[in-house]
Design a protein around this motif. Structure first.
Motif, PDB file in Angstrom:
ATOM      1  N   ASP A  21       1.043   3.994  -3.069  1.00 39.41           N
ATOM      2  CA  ASP A  21       0.704   5.406  -2.808  1.00 39.41           C
ATOM      3  C   ASP A  21       1.829   6.330  -3.265  1.00 39.41           C
ATOM      4  O   ASP A  21       1.580   7.402  -3.834  1.00 39.41           O
ATOM      5  CB  ASP A  21       0.431   5.598  -1.313  1.00 39.41           C
ATOM      6  CG  ASP A  21      -0.881   4.959  -0.879  1.00 39.41           C
ATOM      7  OD1 ASP A  21      -1.724   4.675  -1.753  1.00 39.41           O
ATOM      8  OD2 ASP A  21      -1.054   4.732   0.349  1.00 39.41           O
ATOM      9  N   ARG A  44       0.830  -1.210   0.000  1.00 43.33           N
ATOM     10  CA  ARG A  44       0.000   0.000   0.000  1.00 43.33           C
ATOM     11  C   ARG A  44       0.872   1.272   0.000  1.00 43.33           C
ATOM     12  O   ARG A  44       0.593   2.244  -0.723  1.00 43.33           O
ATOM     13  CB  ARG A  44      -0.929  -0.013   1.214  1.00 43.33           C
ATOM     14  CG  ARG A  44      -1.988  -1.113   1.159  1.00 43.33           C
ATOM     15  CD  ARG A  44      -2.951  -1.001   2.325  1.00 43.33           C
ATOM     16  NE  ARG A  44      -3.932  -2.080   2.333  1.00 43.33           N
ATOM     17  CZ  ARG A  44      -5.066  -2.060   1.620  1.00 43.33           C
ATOM     18  NH1 ARG A  44      -5.332  -1.009   0.836  1.00 43.33           N
ATOM     19  NH2 ARG A  44      -5.901  -3.068   1.684  1.00 43.33           N
ATOM     20  N   SER A  76      -4.762   3.854  -4.346  1.00 39.38           N
ATOM     21  CA  SER A  76      -3.681   4.792  -4.680  1.00 39.38           C
ATOM     22  C   SER A  76      -3.902   5.480  -6.029  1.00 39.38           C
ATOM     23  O   SER A  76      -3.359   6.561  -6.264  1.00 39.38           O
ATOM     24  CB  SER A  76      -2.343   4.057  -4.700  1.00 39.38           C
ATOM     25  OG  SER A  76      -2.334   3.062  -5.712  1.00 39.38           O
TER      26      SER A  76
END
Length: 787
Positions: A604, A600, A640
């Motif tokens: 991002d 994650r 994202s």
């Protein structure tokens, strides 16, 4: 089981009308047999009844002779004697004297006998009671009282007859005395008549109770006898009795048959001699037989005592229970007992015991048995001031056999290993299987440390020899951890832990060696424990960071993207190298949570970069074996906003080693999302081309060890890189050379045809802000060394 025990009499409710023969209640008492007992008792007292009637009549006639006409008295005597004769004949002539049952009619026919005799005798008080003189009256009442009493005695077992007689004779006597002005005598007569009636009824009731108890006891004896016969005929149990000298006085034929003897030969033989068999002559008795002898000697009851028996050379097991018996004076008279053959049950129990302590696959002692043996060895060593040892053995490369050839082949390989290990130990050692591919050795005598270490090395050498199995030649190895007691631990738990730590060190060194426990190993283990605790909180506390290493075009040096590398800086322990905490995260099952955070965070960050810069993320095999990992990737991309083609996941060959793995399916789902795949460290593992055929990889990464070896001119390394590049080109894949650190290495990978490169020559792993700066400023420029 004592012979002095008694059975309590039953006290059933006696139905008065049934006892009189007026009805048949049909309850639990068999009244047909009771009635037969009443008639038999009347038959036995018939002659006594006749004698009492004759005597009473003679006494009455003598008393009344001065007052009454002789002819009238003579007639009354004839009538009395005739009626008594009639009653006596009727009683003596009642059916078969051996009859066991009687009907209601048989008992009711005794009623007229009492009525007739009562009417005849009532003539005297009614006719002469008022006119008799004092002396004659006294003689008359004495004779009448005699008749009443004898009637209660001789007719009491037949209550219908006796109560009828007593009532018919007693009432006129009471009335006559009352009318002649003798109320006290009348009251006395009434009391006497009532007392005689109650006595007659009680005598009849006592007969009923006695006969009912006799029938109940007889029925109980028959039931017990039947059960005993069925017990001895249908089971493997048998009964026996011995006297006070423990000689057999009674024994079931089955007992003799079980001993292989004739039934008639047991009487008079000592019980212990029969049970001891051939050992009776030598005097070498088993402990169980000694225990039995002590119990017999102390005259105490015992139950389910196991005794080993030798019958015609076959070892059998009997289970014996017995209680002492005493005679009527309370003197000890021997034992009465029951025995049974429990050989099969004993063998089944032994088998269960063995299954509980031995491994079913290899036949070696299991973990429980090993722990018991180790505890015993420690106790002996502590008692005699000696030393013992414990080894833990772990097979090297066994998991690869299991994963590639299947568990059935792996199980047969474990059996081969067990046979080799079993041949290495002596009587002072025990080898067992702890589970999986782990084995252990308990050395009871470890005074010679050199010999123990030589055994450890022999185990490694023996296990490492090749195995021919199902047309496969298999190569595995062994790592051994060694701990000595009491130096490395005084308890089984401590010694096992010490050996486990030593084994861990052997595995760390690459396997195929043995290592003895050292105190530093405990320090290292404690460090791992503390590190694991800290690792669990690292993500939550923000101690994890990502560093980004540039990946460039090998020909132009232009930036293609970054590989996200995990870094951990602990506030107290400082920077922890990935080589130290990544394996720990996998062992502690934390890699899933950490991997999700990496995915994650990297997505991002990459979403902020200018296109077409990509982000590469290493994924562990544990993550790919989670069926929901593809969903996690989709969620990270959606959250994202990163384009799927800008994400590249790097996996190693170990992902495919598990049998029946779901990783291939997960990888296909990831490819369907548009995400790119890269096969990392190709050439360092099994390098099966099947992996490339089954999965659509986008690139292959060449391990830095080949790059560095090729730069030194190693022909094999150069050939491997060329082969990988040719293979990748034919499959439409890119190739990434790792660990490029010098300009010479960069030129070499260019020459060999690699399409990508990464290493210190192009840049060390960078913090996030520097990576952003490179993307924005130098995205289309050549990346130079940033060492």
């Amino acid at each position: 089981m004592s012979s002095s025990s008694t059975t309590p009499l039953i006290q059933p409710r006696v139905d008065a009308r049934a006892m009189l023969g007026l009805r048949d209640p049909g309850d639990t008492i068999d009244w047909s047999r009771i009635r037969a007992a009443q008639l038999h008792a009347g038959r036995r007292s018939a002659l006594l009844f006749f004698s009492a009637q004759v005597g009473g009549a003679a006494l009455s006639a003598l008393a009344l002779m001065p007052l009454a006409p002789h002819g009238l008295l003579f007639c009354w005597m004839l009538l009395t004697l005739g009626a008594a004769t009639w009653v006596t004949v009727r009683r003596l002539g009642w059916r078969d004297p051996n009859a066991l049952t009687a009907t209601l009619a048989d008992v009711r026919r005794t009623g007229p006998e009492g009525v007739v005799m009562g009417l005849i005798w009532s003539i005297l008080p009614l006719a002469f009671g008022a006119i008799a003189t004092d002396r004659a009256s006294l003689d008359l009442w004495a004779a009448t009282t005699l008749v009443l009493i004898t009637a209660a005695m001789t007719m009491g077992m037949l209550p219908l007859a006796s109560l009828s007689f007593i009532a018919i004779l007693g009432i006129p006597c009471i009335v006559t005395l009352a009318l002649t002005g003798a109320p006290l005598l009348a009251a006395t007569a009434a009391f006497l008549v009532a007392l005689i009636g109650v006595a007659s009824y009680s005598r009849a009731r006592a007969l009923v109770l006695l006969r009912a108890n006799e029938m109940a006891l007889a029925e109980r004896d028959q039931t017990v006898s039947l059960l005993l016969r069925e017990f001895e005929d249908a089971s493997s149990d048998w009964l026996w009795e011995v006297d006070a000298q423990r000689r057999v006085v009674r024994a079931s034929p089955r007992l003799a048959a079980s001993l292989g003897l004739e039934p008639g030969t047991l009487a008079g033989l000592p019980l212990l001699q029969l049970l001891a068999g051939p050992a009776w002559e030598t005097g070498k008795f088993t402990q169980e037989l000694h225990e039995l002898a002590e119990k017999l000697k102390r005259r105490e009851p015992f139950a389910d005592l196991p005794i080993p028996i030798e019958v015609e050379g076959d070892r059998r097991w009997w289970q014996i229970s017995a209680s002492p018996k005493f005679d009527e004076r309370g003197a000890f008279a021997g034992f009465r007992g029951v025995s049974s053959d429990v050989t099969e049950q004993r063998r089944a129990t032994d088998q269960i015991h063995r299954m509980a302590r031995f491994d079913t696959l290899t036949g070696l002692p299991n973990r429980l048995h090993i722990n018991e043996a180790l505890a015993t060895a420690l106790a002996e060593a502590d008692k005699w001031g000696a030393r013992c040892a414990f080894m833990m053995i772990d097979l090297d490369r066994f998991k690869a056999v299991n994963d590639t050839l299947g568990h059935p082949v792996g199980d047969r390989l474990l059996q081969r290993v067990a046979r080799r290990l079993r041949s290495l130990v002596s009587e002072t050692e025990m080898i067992g299987r702890l589970g999986g591919d782990e084995f252990a050795v308990v050395v009871r005598d470890a005074r010679d440390t050199a010999r123990v270490e030589a055994l450890a090395q022999t185990i490694i050498d023996t296990v490492s020899r090749p195995y021919e199995l199902d047309q496969h030649t298999l190569y595995i190895g062994a790592s051994v951890g060694l701990a000595l007691a009491p130096r490395d631990g005084r308890t089984a738990e401590t010694l096992v832990r010490s050996a486990d730590l030593a084994l861990y060190r052997s595995k760390d060194k690459g396997g195929g060696v043995f290592h003895a426990y050292e105190p530093q190993l405990h320090v290292a283990a404690e460090e791992r424990r503390v590190l694991e605790i800290a690792l669990r909180a690292a993500v939550e506390k923000g101690q994890m960071q990502l560093a980004y290493q540039p990946v460039v075009n090998a020909r132009t040096g232009g930036l293609l993207g970054f590989e996200a590398l995990l870094r951990w800086t602990h506030p107290e322990l400082g920077a922890i190298p990935p080589a130290k905490f990544i394996p720990l995260a996998e062992e502690a099952r934390l890699i899933g949570a950490i991997g999700e955070w990496v995915l994650r965070t990297a997505c991002d960050e990459a979403a902020r970069w200018e296109e077409p810069a990509r982000i590469a993320i290493n994924v562990s095999s544990e993550q790919l074996h989670n069926p929901s990992f593809a969903t996690l990737v989709a969620q990270a991309l959606a959250a994202s906003g990163l384009a799927p083609e800008r994400l590249e996941l790097e996996v190693t060959e170990s992902v495919f080693l598990r049998e029946g793995t779901a990783a291939v399916s997960v990888l296909e789902q990831i490819l369907d999302l548009g995400v790119r795949l890269s096969l990392d460290d190709f050439g360092t593992g099994y390098s099966s081309l099947g992996y490339l055929a089954h999965t659509r990889f986008n690139s292959i990464k060449i391990d830095r060890s080949f790059v560095q070896a090729a730069a030194r001119g190693t022909r094999e390394a150069i050939a491997i890189i060329r082969a990988v590049v040719a293979l990748a080109d034919s499959l439409g894949m890119a190739t990434t050379a790792e660990g490029v650190e010098t300009e010479q290495e960069h030129e070499m990978v260019q020459t060999l045809g690699c399409t990508r490169a990464q290493g210190f020559y192009f840049g060390r792993p960078l913090p996030v802000h520097e990576a952003r700066l490179i993307v924005s400023r130098n995205g289309n420029e050549t990346i130079r060394a940033r060492a």
